[in-house]
Design a protein around this motif. Structure first.
Motif, PDB file in Angstrom:
ATOM      1  N   LYS A  32       2.315   7.481   1.607  1.00 10.26           N
ATOM      2  CA  LYS A  32       2.588   6.964   0.266  1.00 10.26           C
ATOM      3  C   LYS A  32       1.268   6.704  -0.453  1.00 10.26           C
ATOM      4  O   LYS A  32       0.284   6.265   0.158  1.00 10.26           O
ATOM      5  CB  LYS A  32       3.397   5.668   0.343  1.00 10.26           C
ATOM      6  CG  LYS A  32       4.740   5.784   1.070  1.00 10.26           C
ATOM      7  CD  LYS A  32       5.700   6.662   0.314  1.00 10.26           C
ATOM      8  CE  LYS A  32       7.070   6.682   1.003  1.00 10.26           C
ATOM      9  NZ  LYS A  32       8.014   7.596   0.315  1.00 10.26           N
ATOM     10  N   PRO A  33       1.227   6.921  -1.782  1.00 11.60           N
ATOM     11  CA  PRO A  33      -0.035   6.730  -2.513  1.00 11.60           C
ATOM     12  C   PRO A  33      -0.306   5.276  -2.897  1.00 11.60           C
ATOM     13  O   PRO A  33      -1.380   4.962  -3.402  1.00 11.60           O
ATOM     14  CB  PRO A  33       0.163   7.585  -3.763  1.00 11.60           C
ATOM     15  CG  PRO A  33       1.647   7.532  -3.993  1.00 11.60           C
ATOM     16  CD  PRO A  33       2.272   7.523  -2.624  1.00 11.60           C
ATOM     17  N   TYR A  34       0.648   4.412  -2.673  1.00 10.25           N
ATOM     18  CA  TYR A  34       0.488   2.996  -3.030  1.00 10.25           C
ATOM     19  C   TYR A  34       1.522   2.177  -2.262  1.00 10.25           C
ATOM     20  O   TYR A  34       2.426   2.724  -1.606  1.00 10.25           O
ATOM     21  CB  TYR A  34       0.650   2.775  -4.544  1.00 10.25           C
ATOM     22  CG  TYR A  34       1.797   3.526  -5.169  1.00 10.25           C
ATOM     23  CD1 TYR A  34       3.130   3.168  -4.921  1.00 10.25           C
ATOM     24  CD2 TYR A  34       1.566   4.612  -6.007  1.00 10.25           C
ATOM     25  CE1 TYR A  34       4.185   3.865  -5.489  1.00 10.25           C
ATOM     26  CE2 TYR A  34       2.613   5.318  -6.570  1.00 10.25           C
ATOM     27  CZ  TYR A  34       3.919   4.935  -6.314  1.00 10.25           C
ATOM     28  OH  TYR A  34       4.957   5.641  -6.867  1.00 10.25           O
ATOM     29  N   VAL A  35       1.388   0.868  -2.362  1.00 12.95           N
ATOM     30  CA  VAL A  35       2.319  -0.053  -1.715  1.00 12.95           C
ATOM     31  C   VAL A  35       2.942  -0.926  -2.799  1.00 12.95           C
ATOM     32  O   VAL A  35       2.234  -1.395  -3.699  1.00 12.95           O
ATOM     33  CB  VAL A  35       1.598  -0.947  -0.683  1.00 12.95           C
ATOM     34  CG1 VAL A  35       2.548  -2.016  -0.116  1.00 12.95           C
ATOM     35  CG2 VAL A  35       1.009  -0.102   0.440  1.00 12.95           C
ATOM     36  N   GLN A  43      -0.207  -7.714   5.088  1.00 11.47           N
ATOM     37  CA  GLN A  43       0.992  -6.881   5.032  1.00 11.47           C
ATOM     38  C   GLN A  43       0.730  -5.580   4.287  1.00 11.47           C
ATOM     39  O   GLN A  43       1.396  -4.579   4.528  1.00 11.47           O
ATOM     40  CB  GLN A  43       2.132  -7.626   4.314  1.00 11.47           C
ATOM     41  CG  GLN A  43       2.617  -8.880   5.005  1.00 11.47           C
ATOM     42  CD  GLN A  43       3.733  -9.520   4.207  1.00 11.47           C
ATOM     43  OE1 GLN A  43       4.755  -8.883   3.938  1.00 11.47           O
ATOM     44  NE2 GLN A  43       3.533 -10.772   3.802  1.00 11.47           N
ATOM     45  N   VAL A  44      -0.225  -5.629   3.384  1.00 18.64           N
ATOM     46  CA  VAL A  44      -0.552  -4.450   2.588  1.00 18.64           C
ATOM     47  C   VAL A  44      -1.512  -3.540   3.349  1.00 18.64           C
ATOM     48  O   VAL A  44      -1.216  -2.365   3.599  1.00 18.64           O
ATOM     49  CB  VAL A  44      -1.169  -4.847   1.229  1.00 18.64           C
ATOM     50  CG1 VAL A  44      -1.551  -3.588   0.431  1.00 18.64           C
ATOM     51  CG2 VAL A  44      -0.203  -5.698   0.432  1.00 18.64           C
ATOM     52  N   TYR A  45      -2.665  -4.073   3.739  1.00 20.90           N
ATOM     53  CA  TYR A  45      -3.665  -3.162   4.311  1.00 20.90           C
ATOM     54  C   TYR A  45      -3.305  -2.655   5.697  1.00 20.90           C
ATOM     55  O   TYR A  45      -3.843  -1.648   6.152  1.00 20.90           O
ATOM     56  CB  TYR A  45      -5.072  -3.747   4.256  1.00 20.90           C
ATOM     57  CG  TYR A  45      -5.346  -5.015   5.020  1.00 20.90           C
ATOM     58  CD1 TYR A  45      -5.343  -5.048   6.409  1.00 20.90           C
ATOM     59  CD2 TYR A  45      -5.683  -6.183   4.339  1.00 20.90           C
ATOM     60  CE1 TYR A  45      -5.637  -6.207   7.108  1.00 20.90           C
ATOM     61  CE2 TYR A  45      -5.985  -7.350   5.028  1.00 20.90           C
ATOM     62  CZ  TYR A  45      -5.959  -7.361   6.406  1.00 20.90           C
ATOM     63  OH  TYR A  45      -6.263  -8.516   7.108  1.00 20.90           O
ATOM     64  N   GLN A  46      -2.369  -3.312   6.364  1.00 12.87           N
ATOM     65  CA  GLN A  46      -1.930  -2.789   7.659  1.00 12.87           C
ATOM     66  C   GLN A  46      -1.117  -1.503   7.517  1.00 12.87           C
ATOM     67  O   GLN A  46      -0.874  -0.819   8.506  1.00 12.87           O
ATOM     68  CB  GLN A  46      -1.107  -3.847   8.411  1.00 12.87           C
ATOM     69  CG  GLN A  46      -1.952  -4.898   9.096  1.00 12.87           C
ATOM     70  CD  GLN A  46      -1.147  -5.812   9.993  1.00 12.87           C
ATOM     71  OE1 GLN A  46       0.048  -6.007   9.790  1.00 12.87           O
ATOM     72  NE2 GLN A  46      -1.800  -6.383  10.999  1.00 12.87           N
ATOM     73  N   ARG A  47      -0.714  -1.206   6.300  1.00 16.11           N
ATOM     74  CA  ARG A  47       0.029   0.044   6.071  1.00 16.11           C
ATOM     75  C   ARG A  47      -0.899   1.257   5.973  1.00 16.11           C
ATOM     76  O   ARG A  47      -0.431   2.392   5.861  1.00 16.11           O
ATOM     77  CB  ARG A  47       0.870  -0.074   4.798  1.00 16.11           C
ATOM     78  CG  ARG A  47       1.914  -1.187   4.859  1.00 16.11           C
ATOM     79  CD  ARG A  47       2.911  -1.074   3.748  1.00 16.11           C
ATOM     80  NE  ARG A  47       3.819  -2.220   3.717  1.00 16.11           N
ATOM     81  CZ  ARG A  47       4.845  -2.326   2.880  1.00 16.11           C
ATOM     82  NH1 ARG A  47       5.085  -1.347   2.017  1.00 16.11           N
ATOM     83  NH2 ARG A  47       5.613  -3.390   2.903  1.00 16.11           N
ATOM     84  N   GLY A  79       2.105  -3.962  -7.360  1.00 22.74           N
ATOM     85  CA  GLY A  79       1.618  -2.726  -6.771  1.00 22.74           C
ATOM     86  C   GLY A  79       0.253  -2.943  -6.138  1.00 22.74           C
ATOM     87  O   GLY A  79      -0.523  -3.815  -6.570  1.00 22.74           O
ATOM     88  N   PHE A  80      -0.049  -2.150  -5.114  1.00 20.13           N
ATOM     89  CA  PHE A  80      -1.330  -2.244  -4.420  1.00 20.13           C
ATOM     90  C   PHE A  80      -1.845  -0.836  -4.151  1.00 20.13           C
ATOM     91  O   PHE A  80      -1.081   0.044  -3.737  1.00 20.13           O
ATOM     92  CB  PHE A  80      -1.182  -2.984  -3.084  1.00 20.13           C
ATOM     93  CG  PHE A  80      -0.670  -4.382  -3.221  1.00 20.13           C
ATOM     94  CD1 PHE A  80      -1.539  -5.455  -3.304  1.00 20.13           C
ATOM     95  CD2 PHE A  80       0.699  -4.625  -3.294  1.00 20.13           C
ATOM     96  CE1 PHE A  80      -1.061  -6.754  -3.440  1.00 20.13           C
ATOM     97  CE2 PHE A  80       1.189  -5.922  -3.423  1.00 20.13           C
ATOM     98  CZ  PHE A  80       0.314  -6.986  -3.502  1.00 20.13           C
ATOM     99  N   THR A  81      -3.139  -0.632  -4.413  1.00 20.68           N
ATOM    100  CA  THR A  81      -3.753   0.658  -4.124  1.00 20.68           C
ATOM    101  C   THR A  81      -5.052   0.441  -3.378  1.00 20.68           C
ATOM    102  O   THR A  81      -5.711  -0.595  -3.511  1.00 20.68           O
ATOM    103  CB  THR A  81      -4.042   1.458  -5.409  1.00 20.68           C
ATOM    104  OG1 THR A  81      -4.884   0.678  -6.286  1.00 20.68           O
ATOM    105  CG2 THR A  81      -2.769   1.831  -6.127  1.00 20.68           C
ATOM    106  N   LEU A  82      -5.419   1.456  -2.612  1.00 23.75           N
ATOM    107  CA  LEU A  82      -6.663   1.428  -1.851  1.00 23.75           C
ATOM    108  C   LEU A  82      -7.504   2.622  -2.256  1.00 23.75           C
ATOM    109  O   LEU A  82      -7.007   3.749  -2.331  1.00 23.75           O
ATOM    110  CB  LEU A  82      -6.359   1.480  -0.348  1.00 23.75           C
ATOM    111  CG  LEU A  82      -7.524   1.146   0.596  1.00 23.75           C
ATOM    112  CD1 LEU A  82      -7.864  -0.348   0.500  1.00 23.75           C
ATOM    113  CD2 LEU A  82      -7.160   1.514   2.036  1.00 23.75           C
TER     114      LEU A  82
END
Length: 332
Positions: free
Chosen positions: A77-80, A10-14, A86-89
């Motif tokens: 967006k800079p994060y999810v 759900q996160v990385y698909q963004r 919170g999630f960051t890539l």
């Protein structure tokens, strides 16, 4: 790292990447993607993540590119934020595991850290007064614990070995150093204009090479403190690893070119640098063992910690002299 009970898909698909494989690491998830390897990180505190994004972007706006930044999502967006986490890539930098800057890089490192501190001062996400009080309380409690530990150890002095007696003789100068450090920190006023929040730790793990450039990286699960707690720890690491005070002076030169230090800031830097943390930990470890374990362990770790502290002491004198020169120049 603890495995999150979340569907990370759900996160990385963004993001604008196609994930081929995901490997859990110690404190992040390594994603093999069609756009190269990426690091997906989970932030337990969303407020800290937002603060971290703010100071990184503040640096970028002022032209400082030598810092790791968050990759934007499909909707920019800079994060999810998902399930109160919170999630960051970020890009994966395999050669950035640990790096102590060499002499030619020290001034640049100082400049980047100063720019980071300036950026953090620009965004008041957290109250520096509360963080300072916490640090002052922590160091006072640690001094109290050291006194109590020594007093308890002294109760068994009739049965001390020669090694025990030697370690005991090192406690008075240790306590003196700890108390001096606590006094310097207690003298810092929460009303100082320069007082601001930063990370508690800055280490060699926060530097790496990317495309031939030295970059500042990490700080994904930071414990907050006041500025210069991070600088002090890093300079202690530098001097303990290679005993080159020239690197420290070069770092401070670079720092002051970007953000001149006040006399009060130097006092805070010295307060944190002066605290003999490594020596205290080694001595505490020794005296809290039963006699048979102490005899088996020996005093080598304590002796090594004291030698490293002597290297720091020489550095403290140089930094103190630098602080006095700074005050004299600004008073003249």
């Amino acid at each position: 790292m603890a495995r999150e009970k979340l569907d990370l898909k759900q996160v990385y698909q963004r993001y604008k990447v196609r994930v081929i494989h995901m490997t859990p690491k110690k404190d992040y998830y390594l994603l093999e993607t069609n756009r190269g390897p990426k690091e997906l990180r989970v932030w337990p505190r969303v407020d800290v993540m937002r603060w971290s994004f703010a100071w990184r972007e503040q640096l970028a706006r002022h032209g400082v590119r030598d810092v790791e930044r968050f990759i934007r999502t499909r909707d920019a967006k800079p994060y999810v934020v998902l399930a109160k986490k919170g999630f960051t890539l970020t890009d994966h930098v395999p050669q950035a595991e640990t790096l102590l800057p060499d002499s030619s890089q020290s001034a640049h490192c100082g400049s980047v850290v100063a720019a980071m501190h300036k950026a953090q001062q620009a965004d008041s996400f957290f109250t520096s007064e509360e963080v300072l009080k916490k640090e002052q309380l922590l160091i006072a409690e640690e001094v109290k614990r050291a006194r109590e530990t020594f007093a308890q150890f002294e109760e068994g002095k009739d049965d001390w070995s020669e090694a025990d007696a030697w370690v005991a003789s090192q406690f008075p100068p240790l306590l003196e150093r700890m108390e001096r450090s606590a006094e310097l920190l207690q003298a810092v006023s929460a009303d100082e204009d320069w007082l601001s929040v930063s990370h508690r730790e800055l280490t060699s793990h926060n530097w790496g090479m990317q495309d031939g450039r030295l970059i500042l990286r990490g700080f994904y699960r930071p414990v907050l403190s006041v500025q210069h707690r991070d600088t002090a720890g890093f300079l202690r690491e530098v001097i303990m690893q290679d005993a080159e005070s020239a690197k420290v002076q070069s770092f401070l030169d670079g720092y002051e070119e970007t953000k001149p230090l006040t006399y009060g800031e130097y006092q805070m830097l010295l307060a944190f640098m002066a605290f003999p943390e490594e020596t205290w930990k080694s001595m505490e470890s020794y005296v809290t063992q039963v006699p048979s374990e102490r005899e088996k362990a020996g005093t080598s770790e304590v002796e090594a910690a004291i030698r490293r502290q002597e290297q720091v002491d020489a550095l403290l004198l140089e930094v103190a002299e630098r602080a006095e020169r700074t005050r004299s120049e600004r008073l003249s």
